[in-house]
Design an enzyme around this catalytic site. Structure first.
Site, mmCIF file in Angstrom:
data_model
loop_
_atom_site.group_PDB
_atom_site.id
_atom_site.type_symbol
_atom_site.label_atom_id
_atom_site.label_comp_id
_atom_site.label_asym_id
_atom_site.label_seq_id
_atom_site.Cartn_x
_atom_site.Cartn_y
_atom_site.Cartn_z
ATOM 1 C CB ILE A 18 17.931 -15.205 6.440
ATOM 2 C CG1 ILE A 18 17.391 -16.285 6.393
ATOM 3 C CG2 ILE A 18 18.261 -15.209 7.859
ATOM 4 C CD1 ILE A 18 15.814 -16.429 6.859
ATOM 5 N NE ARG A 39 9.531 22.817 -8.865
ATOM 6 C CZ ARG A 39 10.278 22.878 -10.232
ATOM 7 N NH1 ARG A 39 11.633 23.478 -9.839
ATOM 8 N NH2 ARG A 39 10.066 22.514 -11.243
ATOM 9 N N GLY A 46 7.524 15.675 -7.954
ATOM 10 C CA GLY A 46 7.299 15.614 -9.482
ATOM 11 C C GLY A 46 8.697 14.795 -10.151
ATOM 12 C CD GLU A 64 9.605 -8.690 11.851
ATOM 13 O OE1 GLU A 64 8.705 -8.969 12.761
ATOM 14 O OE2 GLU A 64 10.832 -8.041 11.877
#
Length: 380
Positions: free
Chosen positions: A157, A268, A339, A363
């Site tokens: 809950i 990168r 990575g 849910e």
């Protein structure tokens, strides 16, 4: 149906984005690490109107609709799925149940406090042995004079420990009787009502989760929501709307993972150029972007139906099922794009993936959504 964001949605989006960047992003890693639920941040969101987005102004809410509500959750989810889950549970489940099914006295007494953030709301349906099979719940309420005496437990809950009030579904009739379950409002501090925090969750760790315990908890007759025996039917309607919130939150998590992936891929470098220029990475980003757009459209379709009071069981399940699966995929792809770095907590991919994973469970699992969809298809 035109889902282009109007001025109201754009204003909500910018307000929530600014709030999330200032109040949530700087602390979210610490909250996640320590499983800390920042009640003060929830209170601040209440002051901004984010804890009563679709509650009418007459009951202290913002008086907006599900487009604005979904937009707000998407923006919070972009930053932190845990905080987004708390906002969704408070709005859709607790406040929503009282707003859509409570009487005028209950609405006037509780909704202003919930909408302002003075009260944090919880909602209890699941039990230790009954998740999807809710009609087999064992928590019971027995009428004694003008009170109901509740015994049993609820599990998983949200805000179970910190919630100032809880809407709880309890069996008042025979087992497996869809009209044998009733909804009650229980305030924090009621004798016999206690909670135990659930620790070591995989994701959404800044959203508090608890087990509720009811030991001869006495609740007055006026705290029954709607008619006795109609709780399960109410809960199914509440979950229809709640699925929109989880779909919206899923879209936000997915977009957050996607945006982090784009940023990383541009920065990168490998083999002398940014990895974004490699087709393998570009195709991943293209798939993520396309699926997020599709998930958002399904979510806004369900929001449109909700705003207009139209049936949305199938469409809500469409949105929740697809968006939650997309969130997991985007989190996974973000980790793959980053990575080895993506596998560490120094980079955001692993948190997006952890937070996304609950979206396919809470849910109504993905399997339950497919069950709902298939039933709707076959009975239409």
């Amino acid at each position: 149906m035109n889902f282009e964001r109007d001025e109201s949605q754009l204003m909500i989006a910018q307000m929530v984005r600014d709030f999330a960047e200032k109040e949530i992003r700087p602390n979210m890693i610490e909250w996640d690490e320590n499983e800390f639920f920042p009640i003060d941040v929830m209170k601040k969101m209440g002051a901004l109107g984010l804890l009563g987005v679709y509650i009418p102004e007459s009951f202290g809410g913002s008086g907006m609709g599900y487009f604005e509500y979904a937009t707000a959750l998407m923006e919070i989810g972009r930053v932190c799925g845990g905080i987004g889950l708390s906002v969704a549970a408070h709005n859709s489940l607790c406040s929503g149940h009282i707003f859509y099914h409570g009487n005028e006295l209950q609405k006037k007494k509780y909704l202003p406090k919930l909408a302002s953030g003075e009260y944090i709301g919880a909602w209890g349906l699941t039990e230790p042995n009954t998740g999807s099979d809710a009609m087999r719940m064992k928590t019971t309420a027995i009428k004694v004079g003008n009170e109901w005496v509740i015994n049993g437990t609820k599990n998983w809950i949200t805000h179970g420990l910190s919630g100032d009030l809880t809407v709880v579904l309890v069996r008042t009739g025979e087992l497996l009787d869809s009209k044998g379950i009733s909804a009650f409002i229980i305030e924090k501090g009621t004798p016999g009502f206690s909670a135990v925090k659930i620790k070591d969750k995989f994701g959404v760790r800044s959203s508090e989760t608890a087990e509720l315990i009811f030991d001869d908890v006495r609740v007055p007759e006026e705290n029954v929501i709607g008619e006795v025996g109609m709780g399960f039917i109410q809960a199914m309607k509440v979950l229809d709307g709640g699925r929109i919130s989880i779909a919206a939150l899923s879209c936000g998590i997915a977009r957050g993972a996607y945006e982090a992936s784009v940023k990383y891929a541009k920065e990168r470098e490998q083999f002398g150029k940014p990895i974004a220029h490699f087709q393998a990475i570009g195709f991943k980003l293209a798939d993520m972007a396309t699926e997020i757009e599709a998930a958002e459209m399904l979510t806004f379709q369900a929001a449109y139906l909700k705003n207009n009071g139209l049936p949305l069981t199938k469409e809500g399940a469409f949105a929740k099922y697809y968006a939650s699966e997309v969130a997991v995929k985007c989190g996974n792809e973000a980790m793959q794009i980053m990575g080895g770095y993506g596998y560490t907590k120094e980079y955001p991919a692993e948190k997006f993936l952890r937070d996304a994973r609950l979206m396919t469970i809470g849910e109504g699992t993905s399997e339950i959504q497919k069950l709902v969809i298939s039933r709707e298809i076959l009975t239409s």
